[in-house]
Design a protein around this motif. Sequence first.
Motif: not given
Length: 315
Positions: A3-7, A87-88, A95-96, A146-147
Amino acid sequence: LTAVIDKLSLSAVFVPFFTPARLDLLGTDWALLPPIIGQSFDLTQLFRLLPGVDQTFLARIQEELLVTEFPTVAPENVSGGARIKSRYGGVDIGLGYFYGWDRLPYVEITGNLSDVLVDLLAGERATLPIDSSYRRLHTLELDLVTFLGPVALRAESVYNPDRTAYLDIPGGGFEARRFPTLTNVLALSYNPNESFWIQLEGVYAHTFDVPAGQRLLITEPDDWSVVLGVVLKLDAFSSLTGSAVGSLGFSLLGRYSISNRDYVMSPAAFWTLQDRITFSVGGLIYGGPPVDESLTLGGIYADNDQIYFSVAVDF
């Protein structure tokens, strides 16, 4: 399930069945005992010559060493976990947590192994005095990615509060114990296009609370290793049409333990036609110190180098 909520993204996994890892004691090229005690001493043939050994004895040894207590198919034995990611400031943070089963069985010797040989020599049926089971395993994981253009930098830590390991008992033998472990990975990868990819990882695994003066089997309490992965693809062109008809590729995946001085490498070459048929040839190469010096994965299977050939067809 994701599920995706904003970021923020949340994913969950559910595993209803338990699949054990296979571990052979005798009778196969991957059995543990022959390389440990020496290839010249054929323990399998010795057992077959004893009067108390029937055709099922070696198979029973394998199963009893592998496990005597499998988790049953029941609601309380399922595995599952969840992972949250966001993502910040240009950094992906994950975290899992996973609640599952340790892949290594917890093996205990419940009797005198020499009594088994005595019974066999007397022509009596023998049962291996081994009690083995799989234990629950909690896994907590944190990763940062990070990229910088085609370059990716990843840092990951995995903590297990109780993981099965084996102490090397001086004078021979082993003892199963549960230890907290922390594994840290720092990886750098470069992927400029679909034809080239390379990744280099540094891995540090620490096993806590190992008694002073004692060693672990296969690994070290402080294990340093490097992992390298490379994939290269080259287009192949037809001399008649001048168009690409397939691709030739090469790959290499390898791990070298700095602490144990053992390695495992898997080189391969593959030919893909029209993105449908892939012919591959590759191998597995093991190496490490002699088993009478140190028990390592690469050393135990140093004589098990192999070559394979495969054909895959996509429909």
